[in-house]
Design a protein around this motif. Sequence first.
Motif, PDB file in Angstrom:
ATOM      1  N   ILE A   1       1.163  -0.726  -0.215  1.00  0.00           N
ATOM      2  CA  ILE A   1       0.055   0.279  -0.347  1.00  0.00           C
ATOM      3  C   ILE A   1       0.907   1.196  -0.170  1.00  0.00           C
ATOM      4  O   ILE A   1       1.800   1.356   0.920  1.00  0.00           O
TER       5      ILE A   1
ATOM      6  N   THR B   1      -6.881   2.569  -3.682  1.00  0.00           N
ATOM      7  CA  THR B   1      -7.726   1.647  -2.618  1.00  0.00           C
ATOM      8  C   THR B   1      -8.481   3.082  -1.720  1.00  0.00           C
ATOM      9  O   THR B   1      -8.192   4.087  -2.159  1.00  0.00           O
ATOM     10  N   GLU B   2      -9.536   2.479  -0.919  1.00  0.00           N
ATOM     11  CA  GLU B   2      -9.759   3.824   0.115  1.00  0.00           C
ATOM     12  C   GLU B   2      -8.802   4.604   0.816  1.00  0.00           C
ATOM     13  O   GLU B   2      -7.449   3.802   1.005  1.00  0.00           O
TER      14      GLU B   2
END
Lengths: 84, 84
Positions: free
Chosen positions: A46, A82-83
């Motif tokens: 991430i 992604t959030e």
Amino acid sequence: MKYVARIEVTLKPGHIDPEGETTRNALLELNYPVKSVRVSKVYRIIFETESIERAKALVEEMCRRLLANPVKDDYEYSVEETEP
Amino acid sequence: MKYVARIEVTLKPGHIDPEGETTRNALLELNYPVKSVRVSKVYRIIFETESIERAKALVEEMCRRLLANPVKDDYEYSVEETEP
């Protein structure tokens, strides 16, 4: 923007896979009729950057510079937003 | 019949991933803006047995007995017939 990359690093065909061989031997000792075992690694990363194009370029660089050995590894990846 | 199983073993959420942390630190040193790295393993196993039902049952057993640690790992797999 926040992105998640899923990168799979696999040994190129023909390269010996010691971890796969060890796993195969352990499975044979447990009486499983296993012909071959190959082990690969998946990195789930991430990170933040400004666009999906930049995100893919970064992942390509990470693979080449650190995650995959160009002599013995193949790699493939997917990247998505992604959030936050 | 010959089958190929693809088994992915992942750390359960909340468990520390030392390899992921090491990889994250290496990426940070290379100036990649990485928030988190999780590493999982994929086993590609070729074996023979008499039916797809039996093949799936064997893979489930292999995961429980050897490939995944029930305390800290989750696993998922797919099994399909392959050419002889």
